[in-house]
Each structure stands twice: as structure tokens, then as C-alpha cells.
Design a protein around this motif. Structure first.
Motif, mmCIF file in Angstrom:
data_model
loop_
_atom_site.group_PDB
_atom_site.id
_atom_site.type_symbol
_atom_site.label_atom_id
_atom_site.label_comp_id
_atom_site.label_asym_id
_atom_site.label_seq_id
_atom_site.Cartn_x
_atom_site.Cartn_y
_atom_site.Cartn_z
ATOM 1 N N MET A 214 -7.924 -13.938 -6.408
ATOM 2 C CA MET A 214 -6.598 -13.679 -6.974
ATOM 3 C C MET A 214 -6.076 -12.311 -6.553
ATOM 4 O O MET A 214 -4.873 -12.147 -6.298
ATOM 5 N N ALA A 215 -6.980 -11.334 -6.459
ATOM 6 C CA ALA A 215 -6.567 -10.017 -5.952
ATOM 7 C C ALA A 215 -6.101 -10.126 -4.511
ATOM 8 O O ALA A 215 -5.122 -9.479 -4.103
ATOM 9 N N LEU A 216 -6.769 -10.954 -3.726
ATOM 10 C CA LEU A 216 -6.380 -11.148 -2.326
ATOM 11 C C LEU A 216 -4.988 -11.765 -2.204
ATOM 12 O O LEU A 216 -4.207 -11.405 -1.319
ATOM 13 N N ILE A 217 -4.655 -12.662 -3.133
ATOM 14 C CA ILE A 217 -3.368 -13.355 -3.071
ATOM 15 C C ILE A 217 -2.238 -12.498 -3.620
ATOM 16 O O ILE A 217 -1.148 -12.436 -3.045
ATOM 17 N N PHE A 218 -2.494 -11.801 -4.737
ATOM 18 C CA PHE A 218 -1.413 -11.116 -5.449
ATOM 19 C C PHE A 218 -1.260 -9.636 -5.100
ATOM 20 O O PHE A 218 -0.285 -9.015 -5.525
ATOM 21 N N LEU A 219 -2.214 -9.070 -4.365
ATOM 22 C CA LEU A 219 -2.100 -7.680 -3.929
ATOM 23 C C LEU A 219 -1.942 -7.639 -2.411
ATOM 24 O O LEU A 219 -2.613 -8.392 -1.704
ATOM 25 N N GLN A 220 -1.087 -6.751 -1.939
ATOM 26 C CA GLN A 220 -0.789 -6.722 -0.511
ATOM 27 C C GLN A 220 -1.016 -5.353 0.134
ATOM 28 O O GLN A 220 -1.503 -5.258 1.256
ATOM 29 N N SER A 221 -0.677 -4.279 -0.552
ATOM 30 C CA SER A 221 -0.818 -2.947 0.033
ATOM 31 C C SER A 221 -2.220 -2.404 -0.210
ATOM 32 O O SER A 221 -2.822 -2.645 -1.265
ATOM 33 N N ARG A 222 -2.733 -1.653 0.750
ATOM 34 C CA ARG A 222 -4.096 -1.127 0.651
ATOM 35 C C ARG A 222 -4.258 -0.127 -0.498
ATOM 36 O O ARG A 222 -5.344 0.031 -1.039
ATOM 37 N N THR A 223 -3.185 0.531 -0.863
ATOM 38 C CA THR A 223 -3.273 1.493 -1.967
ATOM 39 C C THR A 223 -3.549 0.801 -3.297
ATOM 40 O O THR A 223 -4.009 1.444 -4.247
ATOM 41 N N ASN A 224 -3.253 -0.494 -3.378
ATOM 42 C CA ASN A 224 -3.502 -1.254 -4.604
ATOM 43 C C ASN A 224 -4.774 -2.101 -4.535
ATOM 44 O O ASN A 224 -5.066 -2.839 -5.482
ATOM 45 N N TYR A 225 -5.510 -2.003 -3.442
ATOM 46 C CA TYR A 225 -6.714 -2.818 -3.286
ATOM 47 C C TYR A 225 -7.716 -2.548 -4.415
ATOM 48 O O TYR A 225 -7.976 -1.398 -4.764
ATOM 49 N N THR A 226 -8.262 -3.626 -4.949
ATOM 50 C CA THR A 226 -9.389 -3.499 -5.858
ATOM 51 C C THR A 226 -10.675 -3.407 -5.041
ATOM 52 O O THR A 226 -10.652 -3.489 -3.810
ATOM 53 N N LEU A 227 -11.789 -3.259 -5.718
ATOM 54 C CA LEU A 227 -13.048 -3.008 -5.021
ATOM 55 C C LEU A 227 -13.445 -4.169 -4.117
ATOM 56 O O LEU A 227 -13.956 -3.958 -3.013
ATOM 57 N N GLY A 228 -13.212 -5.391 -4.585
ATOM 58 C CA GLY A 228 -13.558 -6.552 -3.773
ATOM 59 C C GLY A 228 -12.801 -6.586 -2.467
ATOM 60 O O GLY A 228 -13.370 -6.886 -1.403
ATOM 61 N N LEU A 229 -11.514 -6.273 -2.492
ATOM 62 C CA LEU A 229 -10.701 -6.265 -1.278
ATOM 63 C C LEU A 229 -11.107 -5.122 -0.351
ATOM 64 O O LEU A 229 -11.132 -5.287 0.879
ATOM 65 N N ALA A 230 -11.427 -3.967 -0.929
ATOM 66 C CA ALA A 230 -11.851 -2.832 -0.116
ATOM 67 C C ALA A 230 -13.160 -3.141 0.603
ATOM 68 O O ALA A 230 -13.328 -2.809 1.788
ATOM 69 N N ILE A 231 -14.085 -3.792 -0.093
ATOM 70 C CA ILE A 231 -15.358 -4.148 0.521
ATOM 71 C C ILE A 231 -15.148 -5.190 1.618
ATOM 72 O O ILE A 231 -15.801 -5.139 2.676
ATOM 73 N N ASP A 232 -14.244 -6.113 1.401
ATOM 74 C CA ASP A 232 -13.933 -7.101 2.436
ATOM 75 C C ASP A 232 -13.351 -6.424 3.673
ATOM 76 O O ASP A 232 -13.680 -6.786 4.811
#
Length: 280
Positions: A214-232
Motif C-alpha cells: 500500500m505504501a508503494l501504491i499510495f506514496l510516490q516521492s522519495r521524501t515520503n518513503y517508508t522503511l519498506g520502500l527505502a529498503i526496496d
């Protein structure tokens, strides 16, 4: 003699699969932690061995060069907001369903329980457009709202089961003293439901902290990345920059808070789930 041997054999037969399962679960975690303390050269030359020296440069690189610090902060914000919103919505709903019997309360409870069986993936596309209409796309608060809604059925189920074990005489006495239903909820039911509240809060926190899709779908900018997206992102970069040590360090940063949190509240969680299960 046979009576003593048979239970010992049964216990051994139960323990061996559990020990093997524990090794299967713990080994990748230990290997990841050891890899986070190695240089890239050590990872390639001796992937299964211990590090020659404890090197914390991978953690520094992950924290500074890959903005893990920002992602950790974003994950904390989303997790805390999601937990708070879930409780704000679930507590009065659970109390109304369990204690204030009204027409359709049973049907409403069935709807909530049925929602636990519906895959969240079915709502991702409608939620995307809904958040876009409310200007909450690529917004941490919007993601926290989605998280809270996704965990409402489970939270309501646990809280209603636990509230059913609280003696109704306490509410009757408080009502005779002039407390309103909201006063009874805040002053009587909520303090007595602390165990269940802690249980659902910790389980929801772990769910929100580890959530990725859901973070991958609803977040787009890197400044808003959660930990899961940052690790990806680090994982995709590691294929070209050989930053495997940094990736292992990032995974360690992500998993340590969950382990600590669960270790501290393990007894509370088990108590909350079992007490709610023996309702009435």
C-alpha cells in the motif's frame, strides 16, 4: 517404566519439529545481522562466516547516503498515526456493538467480521482514486488513514470479545452515578480493556511498520518513503553498486524495533488474545 518413556517420547517428538522450525526462522536473521557487519569483499569471499572485525560503516552508509533516517521517521509517523486512528474508530464501535444493543448491531458485527475475509488488494484501485480526490495521495496522513481502516475489523473483533468479559454491573453502577455512555467508555471500559488495547496496538504497529504494497501504491516521492520502500530502493541499487552490506544493515535497522517491541509485550499480547477468546 513404559508410562514414563511414552510421555518423554511424545515431548521429544513435539520439540524436535519446533526446534527445527526455530532454526529455520532464526538462521536467516542471524546471517543478515552478520552480513551487515561485513565489508562487500568479505560478503563475497566468505558469505557464511563470521566477520573479521565489527564494521559499522554499512549502518552509517544506510543512515546517511540512502536516507534511511528519513524513512525510519516516516514509518514511525505512519505507524503512530495509524495506531491512534484505529483505536479512536474501533473503541466506540466495539463498545456500541457489544454493550449498547441496538437494532442491527449483530448484522454490523457480522459485516466487520466478514471484512476480515476480504483481501485488501481488492480495494487498492478505488482507494487510489479516493485519496487522489481528497488530495491525500503521496501523503503520510492519507496512508495512515488507509492503514487504520484496513485493521478496523480485526481490532473491533478483539475489543468486542474482550469487552464481553467485563461485568455489566460496573456499567450499571456508573450509569446510576450519572455517567453518560461516553463517560462509561472512557472512565470504565477503556481502563479495564488496557490489555486488549495493548494487544491490538502492538499487532497493528507491527503490521503498519512492515507494510509495503500500500505504501508503494499510495506514496510516490522519495521524501515520503517508508522503511519498506527505502529498503526496496536499496535492494535495486545493490544489484549495480554491490551495496549488499548496506542492504543487510537497512534490514537490520528495520527488524530490530519489531523484535524488541514483541519481546517486551509478548506476555501482554498472549494474555490479551487468550482473555478475549474465552468470552462469556
Amino acid at each position: 517404566m513404559k508410562k514414563k518413556v511414552r510421555p518423554a517420547v511424545i515431548r521429544t517428538g513435539i520439540r524436535i519439529p519446533l526446534i527445527l522450525w526455530a532454526i529455520a526462522v532464526l538462521y536467516p536473521i542471524i546471517w543478515m545481522f552478520i552480513g551487515s557487519l561485513k565489508s562487500n569483499a568479505e560478503i563475497y569471499s566468505n558469505p557464511w562466516g563470521l566477520p573479521e572485525s565489527f564494521n559499522f560503516q554499512n549502518f552509517i552508509d544506510a543512515w546517511t547516503n540512502y536516507n534511511i533516517d528519513t524513512s525510519v521517521f516516516n514509518s514511525v509517523i505512519v505507524t503512530v498515526m495509524g495506531m491512534f486512528l484505529t483505536l479512536v474508530l474501533a473503541l466506540p464501535t466495539a463498545y456500541a456493538i457489544e454493550r449498547i444493543k441496538f437494532k442491527g448491531s449483530g448484522i454490523l458485527f457480522t459485516v466487520y467480521i466478514s471484512a476480515m475475509m476480504i483481501p485488501m488488494v481488492l480495494g487498492w484501485i478505488p482507494l487510489f482514486f479516493l485519496l487522489m480526490d481528497f488530495n491525500l495521495l503521496d501523503n503520510l496522513f492519507g496512508l495512515a488513514v488507509v492503514y487504520a481502516i484496513s485493521q478496523l475489523p480485526f481490532t473491533i473483533f478483539v475489543l468486542t470479545s474482550f469487552m464481553g468479559t467485563i461485568p455489566k454491573e460496573l456499567e450499571e453502577s456508573a450509569s446510576m452515578d450519572g455517567l453518560s455512555p461516553y463517560g462509561i467508555l472512557l472512565r470504565i471500559i477503556t481502563p479495564l480493556s488496557t490489555t486488549a488495547i495493548i494487544t491490538v496496538s502492538i499487532m497493528n504497529a507491527i503490521q503498519f511498520w512492515n507494510e509495503y504494497f500500500m505504501a508503494l501504491i499510495f506514496l510516490q516521492s522519495r521524501t515520503n518513503y517508508t522503511l519498506g520502500l527505502a529498503i526496496d530502493f536499496i535492494s535495486s541499487e545493490a544489484q549495480y553498486t554491490n551495496a549488499w552490506g548496506t542492504l543487510f544493515a537497512s534490514l537490520t535497522i528495520a527488524i530490530i524495533p519489531v523484535i524488541i517491541l514483541y519481546a517486551i509485550f509478548q506476555k501482554r499480547i498472549a494474555k490479551g488474545m487468550t482473555e478475549g477468546a474465552i468470552k462469556g
